[in-house]
Scaffold this active site. Structure first.
Site, PDB file in Angstrom:
ATOM      1  N   ASP A  33       1.139  -1.502   0.074  1.00 53.00           N
ATOM      2  CA  ASP A  33      -0.210   0.146  -0.068  1.00 53.00           C
ATOM      3  C   ASP A  33       0.953   1.112  -0.082  1.00 53.00           C
ATOM      4  O   ASP A  33       1.794   0.928   0.801  1.00 53.00           O
ATOM      5  CB  ASP A  33      -1.200   0.061   1.400  1.00 53.00           C
ATOM      6  N   ASN A  90     -12.798  -3.227   2.204  1.00 53.64           N
ATOM      7  CA  ASN A  90     -13.740  -1.876   2.821  1.00 53.64           C
ATOM      8  C   ASN A  90     -15.147  -2.479   1.105  1.00 53.64           C
ATOM      9  O   ASN A  90     -14.170  -1.908   0.090  1.00 53.64           O
ATOM     10  CB  ASN A  90     -13.246  -0.725   2.097  1.00 53.64           C
ATOM     11  N   GLY A  96     -15.357   3.097   3.544  1.00 52.56           N
ATOM     12  CA  GLY A  96     -14.008   3.972   3.666  1.00 52.56           C
ATOM     13  C   GLY A  96     -13.343   3.731   2.190  1.00 52.56           C
ATOM     14  O   GLY A  96     -12.310   3.703   1.502  1.00 52.56           O
ATOM     15  N   GLN A  97     -14.354   2.654   1.250  1.00 51.75           N
ATOM     16  CA  GLN A  97     -13.926   2.119   0.011  1.00 51.75           C
ATOM     17  C   GLN A  97     -13.638   3.911  -1.063  1.00 51.75           C
ATOM     18  O   GLN A  97     -14.128   4.248  -1.245  1.00 51.75           O
ATOM     19  CB  GLN A  97     -14.564   1.087  -1.188  1.00 51.75           C
ATOM     20  N   HIS A 103      -9.568  -5.235  -3.541  1.00 50.23           N
ATOM     21  CA  HIS A 103      -8.547  -5.314  -3.356  1.00 50.23           C
ATOM     22  C   HIS A 103      -8.641  -6.234  -1.131  1.00 50.23           C
ATOM     23  O   HIS A 103      -9.272  -5.239  -0.689  1.00 50.23           O
ATOM     24  CB  HIS A 103      -7.494  -4.073  -2.776  1.00 50.23           C
ATOM     25  N   HIS A 105      -6.794  -6.152   2.082  1.00 52.23           N
ATOM     26  CA  HIS A 105      -5.856  -5.339   2.287  1.00 52.23           C
ATOM     27  C   HIS A 105      -5.476  -6.941   3.608  1.00 52.23           C
ATOM     28  O   HIS A 105      -6.095  -7.045   4.326  1.00 52.23           O
ATOM     29  CB  HIS A 105      -6.917  -4.497   3.572  1.00 52.23           C
TER      30      HIS A 105
HETATM   31  P1  5GP Z   1      -9.853   1.733  -0.322  1.00 52.28           P
HETATM   32  O1  5GP Z   1      -9.599   2.849   1.174  1.00 52.28           O
HETATM   33  O2  5GP Z   1     -10.594   1.560  -1.350  1.00 52.28           O
HETATM   34  O3  5GP Z   1      -9.909   0.263   0.659  1.00 52.28           O
HETATM   35  O4  5GP Z   1      -8.243   1.407  -0.432  1.00 52.28           O
HETATM   36  C1  5GP Z   1      -7.724   1.920  -1.016  1.00 52.28           C
HETATM   37  C2  5GP Z   1      -6.165   1.711  -0.700  1.00 52.28           C
HETATM   38  O5  5GP Z   1      -5.047   2.274  -1.987  1.00 52.28           O
HETATM   39  C3  5GP Z   1      -5.387   2.453   0.467  1.00 52.28           C
HETATM   40  O6  5GP Z   1      -5.194   2.042   1.433  1.00 52.28           O
HETATM   41  C4  5GP Z   1      -4.531   3.616  -0.355  1.00 52.28           C
HETATM   42  O7  5GP Z   1      -3.523   3.775   1.004  1.00 52.28           O
HETATM   43  C5  5GP Z   1      -3.821   2.935  -1.301  1.00 52.28           C
HETATM   44  N1  5GP Z   1      -3.730   3.492  -2.826  1.00 52.28           N
HETATM   45  C6  5GP Z   1      -4.508   3.741  -2.930  1.00 52.28           C
HETATM   46  N2  5GP Z   1      -3.507   5.027  -4.198  1.00 52.28           N
HETATM   47  C7  5GP Z   1      -2.432   3.904  -4.690  1.00 52.28           C
HETATM   48  C8  5GP Z   1      -1.563   3.844  -5.509  1.00 52.28           C
HETATM   49  O8  5GP Z   1      -1.408   4.456  -6.509  1.00 52.28           O
HETATM   50  N3  5GP Z   1      -0.402   2.609  -5.072  1.00 52.28           N
HETATM   51  C9  5GP Z   1      -0.805   2.532  -4.040  1.00 52.28           C
HETATM   52  N4  5GP Z   1       0.500   1.184  -3.781  1.00 52.28           N
HETATM   53  N5  5GP Z   1      -2.262   1.907  -3.447  1.00 52.28           N
HETATM   54  C10 5GP Z   1      -2.572   3.551  -3.604  1.00 52.28           C
END
Ligand code: 5GP
Ligand code: ZN
Length: 117
Positions: A33, A90, A96-97, A103, A105
């Site tokens: 991440d 999420n 918080g998606q 994906h 985590h």
């Molecule tokens: P969500 O909030 O959708 O569950 O998680 C999205 C995750 O993607 C977040 O933890 C964020 O830090 C990560 N993320 C967002 N943009 C990028 C990116 O460009 N590269 C990587 N490696 N992670 C990302």
């Protein structure tokens, strides 16, 4: 942003955007991440675009199982499976998606609280 063409994680899968990749096979990619919330914080994604858990179909059961088993295998390889780790999907706004390509985590390497805020 549910469109495949605009999908950040599809771009990472296609190597159009760089990422710190830790695992890859024909169906799954895992990468660190960009904004880690724990010493280990990786995202395990299917190579096929699925926007959220709300879009899963019965034929996706296999790939979801692979994501979960891969998370456990990476945790084992990192030596954190005994101490413990957390796996989270999420889904949509209140969870918080922010990226609409499913994906998992994988978080570990520190103690965590429950419930999450
Ligand atoms: P969500 O909030 O959708 O569950 O998680 C999205 C995750 O993607 C977040 O933890 C964020 O830090 C990560 N993320 C967002 N943009 C990028 C990116 O460009 N590269 C990587 N490696 N992670 C990302
Ligand atoms: Zn995608």
């Amino acid at each position: 942003m549910n469109d495949v063409a605009d999908c950040l994680f599809c771009k990472i899968i296609k190597r159009e955007i760089p990422a710190s990749i830790v695992y890859e096979d024909d169906r799954v990619l895992a990468f660190n991440d960009i904004n880690p919330q724990a010493p280990t914080h990786m995202l395990i994604v299917p190579k096929q675009h699925i926007a959220s858990l709300n879009d899963l179909q019965p034929h996706d059961d296999g790939i979801v199982g692979e994501l979960v088993r891969r998370a456990a295998a990476i945790a084992r390889d990192r030596g954190i499976s005994g101490a413990g780790f957390r796996t989270v999907f999420n889904t949509n706004r209140e969870a918080g998606q922010t990226v609409f390509h499913i994906h998992l985590h994988l978080l570990g390497g520190r103690a965590m609280e429950w419930p999450p805020v």
